[in-house]
Write a protein that holds these residues in place. Sequence first.
Motif, PDB file in Angstrom:
ATOM      1  N   ARG A   1       0.818  -1.223   0.000  1.00 38.81           N
ATOM      2  CA  ARG A   1       0.000   0.000   0.000  1.00 38.81           C
ATOM      3  C   ARG A   1       0.847   1.266   0.000  1.00 38.81           C
ATOM      4  O   ARG A   1       0.318   2.369  -0.085  1.00 38.81           O
ATOM      5  N   ASN A   2       2.171   1.103   0.144  1.00 36.47           N
ATOM      6  CA  ASN A   2       3.130   2.203   0.065  1.00 36.47           C
ATOM      7  C   ASN A   2       2.848   3.339   1.056  1.00 36.47           C
ATOM      8  O   ASN A   2       2.699   4.493   0.675  1.00 36.47           O
ATOM      9  N   TYR A   3       2.752   2.973   2.325  1.00 36.22           N
ATOM     10  CA  TYR A   3       2.632   4.012   3.339  1.00 36.22           C
ATOM     11  C   TYR A   3       3.362   3.588   4.608  1.00 36.22           C
ATOM     12  O   TYR A   3       3.740   2.430   4.768  1.00 36.22           O
ATOM     13  N   VAL A   4       3.555   4.560   5.501  1.00 32.66           N
ATOM     14  CA  VAL A   4       4.257   4.331   6.764  1.00 32.66           C
ATOM     15  C   VAL A   4       3.296   4.620   7.911  1.00 32.66           C
ATOM     16  O   VAL A   4       2.568   5.616   7.891  1.00 32.66           O
ATOM     17  N   HIS A   5       3.307   3.746   8.891  1.00 31.96           N
ATOM     18  CA  HIS A   5       2.602   3.968  10.161  1.00 31.96           C
ATOM     19  C   HIS A   5       3.675   4.307  11.183  1.00 31.96           C
ATOM     20  O   HIS A   5       4.679   3.598  11.287  1.00 31.96           O
ATOM     21  N   ILE A   6       3.472   5.395  11.917  1.00 31.49           N
ATOM     22  CA  ILE A   6       4.408   5.737  12.990  1.00 31.49           C
ATOM     23  C   ILE A   6       3.598   6.113  14.226  1.00 31.49           C
ATOM     24  O   ILE A   6       2.555   6.761  14.120  1.00 31.49           O
ATOM     25  N   SER A   7       4.058   5.646  15.374  1.00 32.26           N
ATOM     26  CA  SER A   7       3.377   5.990  16.616  1.00 32.26           C
ATOM     27  C   SER A   7       4.394   6.469  17.641  1.00 32.26           C
ATOM     28  O   SER A   7       5.588   6.171  17.549  1.00 32.26           O
TER      29      SER A   7
END
Length: 161
Positions: free
Chosen positions: A138-144
């Motif tokens: 999906r070509n995205y980054v999750h950051i928390s």
Amino acid sequence: MKKLIPMFLLIFLFTGCMTVNKRGDYKVSKHFTFHEVTYSPTAKKYKLNNNPSRGDFKTIKYTASRMEKIRKIIGQPLKVNSWYRSPNLNRVIGGSTTSAHRDGLAVDFSIKGNARIAFDRIKRSGYSFDQMIYYKRRNYVHISFRKNGKSERKQTFIKRN
């Protein structure tokens, strides 16, 4: 005095639970708007209120300041895919009950081009975060993040599916 304590308690409880509703173009930081924080196609489809509580709004502003630093590390604008999720929205999309999105502490974003570049730059920068996941397909980054930066785990994952 004893009569005033319950009244103050009620006022505190009710004002603390109210949701924050800002204009969409309201800036939560230099580059991020209230609309980016709260917009969800799913919330719109099911007519769900995705406005944060006052406490969550403070957390969102904290996260926005952290995301400004992420934007600087990457060196280009970020497209926010998902940020704050109300408990109802999180349930409808099947999100984890412990998701940092519920508190406004997680952001899913993409960039122009390959998001793996953003993932690698953040990882190499040494900047603190709790968890970062690159979703290849999906070509995205999750950051928390965590409110207490010293307890951040700096976990990184690559999801290929």
